[in-house]
Motif scaffolding. Sequence first.
Motif, short mmCIF file in Angstrom:
data_model
loop_
_atom_site.label_atom_id
_atom_site.label_comp_id
_atom_site.label_asym_id
_atom_site.label_seq_id
_atom_site.Cartn_x
_atom_site.Cartn_y
_atom_site.Cartn_z
N ARG A 39 0.82 -1.22 0.00
CA ARG A 39 0.00 0.00 0.00
C ARG A 39 0.85 1.27 0.00
NH1 ARG A 39 -1.58 0.84 6.15
NH2 ARG A 39 0.37 0.16 7.02
N PHE A 40 0.27 2.35 -0.50
CA PHE A 40 0.92 3.65 -0.52
C PHE A 40 0.54 4.48 0.70
CE2 PHE A 40 1.63 8.00 -2.16
CZ PHE A 40 2.95 7.86 -2.56
N GLY A 41 -0.42 3.99 1.46
CA GLY A 41 -0.94 4.72 2.62
C GLY A 41 0.09 5.22 3.61
N PRO A 42 1.11 4.42 3.97
CA PRO A 42 2.08 4.92 4.94
C PRO A 42 2.80 6.19 4.49
CG PRO A 42 2.23 2.55 4.80
CD PRO A 42 1.29 2.99 3.70
N THR A 43 3.04 6.34 3.19
CA THR A 43 3.69 7.57 2.69
C THR A 43 2.78 8.77 2.92
OG1 THR A 43 4.92 6.32 1.04
CG2 THR A 43 4.69 8.68 0.65
N VAL A 44 1.52 8.63 2.54
CA VAL A 44 0.55 9.71 2.74
C VAL A 44 0.39 9.99 4.23
CG1 VAL A 44 -1.85 10.42 2.41
CG2 VAL A 44 -0.64 9.17 0.59
N TRP A 67 1.04 8.71 -5.94
CA TRP A 67 2.36 8.06 -6.03
C TRP A 67 3.34 8.87 -6.86
CZ3 TRP A 67 -2.39 6.14 -6.93
CH2 TRP A 67 -2.84 6.16 -8.24
N GLU A 68 2.83 9.82 -7.68
CA GLU A 68 3.71 10.70 -8.46
C GLU A 68 4.02 12.00 -7.72
OE1 GLU A 68 1.74 11.38 -12.16
OE2 GLU A 68 1.74 9.25 -12.72
N ARG A 69 3.32 12.26 -6.62
CA ARG A 69 3.43 13.53 -5.91
C ARG A 69 4.49 13.53 -4.81
NH1 ARG A 69 1.09 15.97 -9.76
NH2 ARG A 69 -1.11 15.56 -10.03
N PHE A 70 5.04 12.37 -4.50
CA PHE A 70 6.02 12.26 -3.42
C PHE A 70 7.35 11.79 -3.98
CE2 PHE A 70 1.94 12.08 -1.38
CZ PHE A 70 2.12 12.72 -0.17
N ASP A 71 8.45 12.31 -3.39
CA ASP A 71 9.76 11.84 -3.82
C ASP A 71 10.13 10.55 -3.08
OD1 ASP A 71 10.75 12.55 -1.28
OD2 ASP A 71 11.62 14.44 -1.98
N LYS A 96 6.16 16.73 -3.42
CA LYS A 96 6.85 17.56 -4.41
C LYS A 96 6.22 18.94 -4.57
CE LYS A 96 8.30 13.57 -7.18
NZ LYS A 96 8.12 12.90 -8.49
N GLU A 97 4.94 19.06 -4.25
CA GLU A 97 4.23 20.34 -4.34
C GLU A 97 3.77 20.73 -2.95
OE1 GLU A 97 1.44 18.80 -7.01
OE2 GLU A 97 2.90 18.68 -8.63
N ALA A 98 4.75 20.87 -2.06
CA ALA A 98 4.46 21.00 -0.64
C ALA A 98 3.64 22.24 -0.29
CB ALA A 98 5.77 21.02 0.15
N LEU A 99 3.87 23.37 -0.94
CA LEU A 99 3.14 24.58 -0.57
C LEU A 99 1.64 24.40 -0.74
CD1 LEU A 99 5.36 27.48 -1.98
CD2 LEU A 99 5.04 26.79 0.40
N GLU A 100 1.23 23.87 -1.87
CA GLU A 100 -0.19 23.67 -2.13
C GLU A 100 -0.78 22.59 -1.22
OE1 GLU A 100 -2.71 21.78 -5.77
OE2 GLU A 100 -1.23 23.31 -6.32
N SER A 105 -7.87 11.85 1.11
CA SER A 105 -8.02 10.76 0.15
C SER A 105 -6.90 10.82 -0.88
CB SER A 105 -9.38 10.83 -0.54
OG SER A 105 -9.50 12.02 -1.29
N TYR A 106 -6.62 9.66 -1.43
CA TYR A 106 -5.60 9.61 -2.48
C TYR A 106 -5.99 8.53 -3.49
CZ TYR A 106 -3.73 5.69 0.29
OH TYR A 106 -3.57 4.52 1.00
N GLY A 107 -5.51 8.74 -4.71
CA GLY A 107 -5.82 7.79 -5.77
C GLY A 107 -5.35 8.31 -7.11
#
Length: 194
Positions: free
Chosen positions: A19-24, A150-154, A160-164, A114-116
């Motif tokens: 799962r990608f959940g732990p990153t989020v 999964w494309e938004r995190f390094d 990667k777009e932390a301000l927003e 939410s993420y997806g």
Amino acid sequence: MSETPLRIAIIVGSNRHGRFGPTVARWFIERATAHEGVHPDVIDLASLEVPGVLGTAPPPEVAGPLAEATATLERSDAFVVITPEYNHSYPGALKNFIDLHYTQWQAKPVALVSYGGLAGGQRAAEHLRQVFAELHAVTVRDTVALVNAWERFDAEGRHKEALEADAAAKTMLDRLAWWGHALRDARAVRPYAA
């Protein structure tokens, strides 16, 4: 009006392998921890082995963690649910976990992260609004929806777009804190009767 920090249970709603959940979750927990007046507790469904059939008692080896999660929900003033979108909705383990509890949700606010893919998990979030309304909980309008997460995190788990993203998380936490204080104060004056 009490200014005691709000206890917020952050529920990581996916338990799938890989799962990608732990990153989020790590990203969001950092924002919640830094938010003034908030004390976060984390419930990760992957560590609970939520029973698959409602009404079925969990095996003894997981009854302890599940009972601890129930106690965390009970003492919480508010909740944040972090959910992926699976098949245009939220995970079955999250549904079972929610349904195993009832009074713990009542007259408390719930915020949704939410993420997806292209929808950012928003269909899962909208389904959760209906479920929490039935449980006498209040969902806050402002959400955090991570499109193609999964494309938004390094590689280190930084957005990667932390301000927003950080601004969206702050707005949501501000709204959750308002509702959390308002409903906690109201429950102190007049217990909620479902």
